[in-house]
Design an enzyme around this catalytic site. Sequence first.
Site, PDB file in Angstrom:
ATOM      1  N   ASN A 187       0.988  73.636 -55.337  1.00  9.86           N
ATOM      2  CA  ASN A 187       0.971  74.277 -56.360  1.00  9.86           C
ATOM      3  C   ASN A 187       1.832  75.734 -55.582  1.00  9.86           C
ATOM      4  O   ASN A 187       0.710  76.742 -54.744  1.00  9.86           O
ATOM      5  CB  ASN A 187       0.432  74.864 -57.301  1.00  9.86           C
ATOM      6  CG  ASN A 187       1.583  75.992 -58.076  1.00  9.86           C
ATOM      7  OD1 ASN A 187       2.559  76.435 -58.194  1.00  9.86           O
ATOM      8  ND2 ASN A 187       0.731  76.244 -59.351  1.00  9.86           N
TER       9      ASN A 187
ATOM     10  N   CYS B 283       4.977  81.877 -60.183  1.00 10.98           N
ATOM     11  CA  CYS B 283       5.709  80.653 -60.151  1.00 10.98           C
ATOM     12  C   CYS B 283       7.055  80.586 -61.097  1.00 10.98           C
ATOM     13  O   CYS B 283       7.816  79.621 -60.677  1.00 10.98           O
ATOM     14  CB  CYS B 283       4.853  80.027 -61.158  1.00 10.98           C
ATOM     15  SG  CYS B 283       3.180  79.836 -60.871  1.00 10.98           S
TER      16      CYS B 283
ATOM     17  N   HIS C 164       8.222  73.719 -62.219  1.00  5.83           N
ATOM     18  CA  HIS C 164       7.661  74.101 -61.620  1.00  5.83           C
ATOM     19  C   HIS C 164       6.630  73.828 -61.363  1.00  5.83           C
ATOM     20  O   HIS C 164       5.945  72.641 -62.191  1.00  5.83           O
ATOM     21  CB  HIS C 164       7.156  75.436 -62.434  1.00  5.83           C
ATOM     22  CG  HIS C 164       5.842  75.916 -61.105  1.00  5.83           C
ATOM     23  ND1 HIS C 164       5.340  76.036 -59.862  1.00  5.83           N
ATOM     24  CD2 HIS C 164       4.496  76.123 -61.554  1.00  5.83           C
ATOM     25  CE1 HIS C 164       4.508  76.577 -59.923  1.00  5.83           C
ATOM     26  NE2 HIS C 164       3.763  76.389 -60.521  1.00  5.83           N
TER      27      HIS C 164
HETATM   28  O1  UT7 Z   1       1.054  77.529 -61.335  1.00  5.17           O
HETATM   29  C1  UT7 Z   1       0.699  78.570 -61.883  1.00  5.17           C
HETATM   30  C2  UT7 Z   1       0.322  77.769 -63.645  1.00  5.17           C
HETATM   31  N1  UT7 Z   1      -1.105  77.893 -63.054  1.00  5.17           N
HETATM   32  C3  UT7 Z   1      -1.234  76.863 -64.317  1.00  5.17           C
HETATM   33  O2  UT7 Z   1      -0.266  75.742 -65.118  1.00  5.17           O
HETATM   34  C4  UT7 Z   1      -2.520  75.649 -64.054  1.00  5.17           C
HETATM   35  C5  UT7 Z   1      -2.895  75.396 -65.590  1.00  5.17           C
HETATM   36  N2  UT7 Z   1      -4.746  75.332 -64.726  1.00  5.17           N
HETATM   37  C6  UT7 Z   1      -5.695  74.184 -64.922  1.00  5.17           C
HETATM   38  O3  UT7 Z   1      -3.949  73.528 -64.098  1.00  5.17           O
HETATM   39  C7  UT7 Z   1      -6.384  73.177 -65.023  1.00  5.17           C
HETATM   40  O4  UT7 Z   1      -6.942  74.106 -66.402  1.00  5.17           O
HETATM   41  C8  UT7 Z   1      -7.771  73.658 -63.873  1.00  5.17           C
HETATM   42  C9  UT7 Z   1      -6.637  72.158 -63.059  1.00  5.17           C
HETATM   43  C10 UT7 Z   1      -7.052  74.619 -62.825  1.00  5.17           C
HETATM   44  C11 UT7 Z   1      -8.790  73.545 -64.057  1.00  5.17           C
HETATM   45  O5  UT7 Z   1      -8.598  71.925 -65.234  1.00  5.17           O
HETATM   46  P1  UT7 Z   1      -9.589  72.032 -66.656  1.00  5.17           P
HETATM   47  O6  UT7 Z   1      -9.219  70.330 -66.896  1.00  5.17           O
HETATM   48  O7  UT7 Z   1      -9.100  72.952 -67.170  1.00  5.17           O
HETATM   49  O8  UT7 Z   1     -11.121  72.434 -66.133  1.00  5.17           O
HETATM   50  P2  UT7 Z   1     -11.968  73.695 -66.587  1.00  5.17           P
HETATM   51  O9  UT7 Z   1     -11.451  74.295 -65.554  1.00  5.17           O
HETATM   52  O10 UT7 Z   1     -12.182  73.014 -67.492  1.00  5.17           O
HETATM   53  O11 UT7 Z   1     -12.924  72.953 -65.754  1.00  5.17           O
HETATM   54  C12 UT7 Z   1     -13.854  72.010 -65.854  1.00  5.17           C
HETATM   55  C13 UT7 Z   1     -15.594  71.798 -65.220  1.00  5.17           C
HETATM   56  C14 UT7 Z   1     -16.238  72.732 -64.698  1.00  5.17           C
HETATM   57  O12 UT7 Z   1     -17.500  71.821 -64.594  1.00  5.17           O
HETATM   58  P3  UT7 Z   1     -19.172  72.435 -66.285  1.00  5.17           P
HETATM   59  O13 UT7 Z   1     -18.447  74.613 -66.873  1.00  5.17           O
HETATM   60  O14 UT7 Z   1     -17.931  71.617 -67.466  1.00  5.17           O
HETATM   61  O15 UT7 Z   1     -19.582  72.098 -65.502  1.00  5.17           O
HETATM   62  C15 UT7 Z   1     -15.998  73.377 -63.430  1.00  5.17           C
HETATM   63  O16 UT7 Z   1     -16.971  74.445 -62.445  1.00  5.17           O
HETATM   64  O17 UT7 Z   1     -15.693  72.059 -63.738  1.00  5.17           O
HETATM   65  C16 UT7 Z   1     -15.306  72.644 -63.267  1.00  5.17           C
HETATM   66  N3  UT7 Z   1     -15.110  72.919 -61.691  1.00  5.17           N
HETATM   67  C17 UT7 Z   1     -14.178  71.717 -60.712  1.00  5.17           C
HETATM   68  N4  UT7 Z   1     -15.266  70.604 -59.974  1.00  5.17           N
HETATM   69  C18 UT7 Z   1     -14.902  69.646 -58.606  1.00  5.17           C
HETATM   70  C19 UT7 Z   1     -13.753  73.550 -61.793  1.00  5.17           C
HETATM   71  N5  UT7 Z   1     -12.723  72.892 -60.014  1.00  5.17           N
HETATM   72  C20 UT7 Z   1     -13.463  72.526 -59.973  1.00  5.17           C
HETATM   73  C21 UT7 Z   1     -13.233  71.668 -58.182  1.00  5.17           C
HETATM   74  N6  UT7 Z   1     -13.250  70.177 -58.215  1.00  5.17           N
HETATM   75  N7  UT7 Z   1     -12.611  72.011 -57.573  1.00  5.17           N
END
Ligand code: UT7
Length: 335
Positions: free
Chosen positions: A292, A114, A262
């Site tokens: 992204n 990135c 980014h």
């Molecule tokens: O470009 C390089 C740098 N990248 C970044 O900076 C990305 C940084 N991270 C993020 O943007 C976020 O962490 C994500 C968008 C990837 C995830 O969002 P989050 O709010 O951190 O969600 P999470 O990983 O804590 O997941 C919450 C819930 C989980 O379910 P449970 O365990 O609470 O039942 C996941 O399994 O959301 C679930 N989940 C989804 N649900 C529906 C994860 N992905 C999805 C999805 N659709 N696509």
Amino acid sequence: MYNSKITGLGYYVPDNVVTNNDLSKVMDTNDEWIRERTGIEERRHIIKGEDTTTSMGVKAAKIAIERAGIDKNDIDFIVFATLSPDYYFPGPGVLVQRDLGIGTVGALDVRNQCSGFVYGISVADQYIKSGMYKNILVIGSEVHSTGLDMTTRGRNVSVIFGDGAGAAILSREEDTSKGILSTHLHSEGQHAEELALIAPGMGKRWVTDIIDEKDSNDESYFPYMNGQFVFKNAVVRFSEVIKEGLAKNNLEATDINMLVPHQANLRIAQFIQKKFGLEDKQVYNNIMKYGNTTAASIPIALTEAWEQGKVKEGDLVVLAAFGSGFTWGSAIIKW
Ligand code: UT7
């Protein structure tokens, strides 16, 4: 002493639009979750056989070259940033040299995910500042769609990433109060595996393993991201590296005309905007449309901002990136 100035910008994205609803047909996800957590509404995926990382980079480059008002043969050097090269080796830099049909200029491939475009323009800037080169083509291009785990197992990664390319021409600027004022680069390899694609490689998972095992349960062939950990690090490092750039040039956040972060996650960009007290018109986001696109995200966004008249002569433009490595960086530019 010289500075380098961005004299031409271009981008290319494939026509194929993939909406959140399209993804919900192949994995357990939904439009509401993706919009709320990331801001993404749709992204582009290449059609197999039509585009590659290199071909998209070449298309973006041709636009940037034309807008810079130079001939392709005026390019002295190529820098290509990507995490998704067409081939394991050689990198796409030489393929661009071939496909543009230019002389035997040097071509450098940057592997900084990135942050790749910021690293790329930093390298190009130093070559121009030193007087070694006059015009450098810097490309950021990515094809993610062909390497993602499009099942529910990979949903936290697969809904985020999209395909596309952006390019810039950096040219010699004699007035050192203009152009790229400074760039700031960092890395922290301690967290390398928190956002990574482990295989195929010559390290933990050898290329021969793919042939020997054909193990479809092996997740190391798909990108892995520890989302929350990456998110927490991103907000800290984005802030630090923007502050570092401003301080280096005795500038304040109020001096920023346009911040192009980014496009990792709209929530990260909004956090940074709030932290620096910036108005909506001082930050450019397009993650809603493209997801992204890693190394391509800044040059695509910068090109759009410029096309819309949001980046003008004399403006203070700040680029900032954070991603896999971890790597992060910023560029402070007087347009
Ligand atoms: O470009 C390089 C740098 N990248 C970044 O900076 C990305 C940084 N991270 C993020 O943007 C976020 O962490 C994500 C968008 C990837 C995830 O969002 P989050 O709010 O951190 O969600 P999470 O990983 O804590 O997941 C919450 C819930 C989980 O379910 P449970 O365990 O609470 O039942 C996941 O399994 O959301 C679930 N989940 C989804 N649900 C529906 C994860 N992905 C999805 C999805 N659709 N696509």
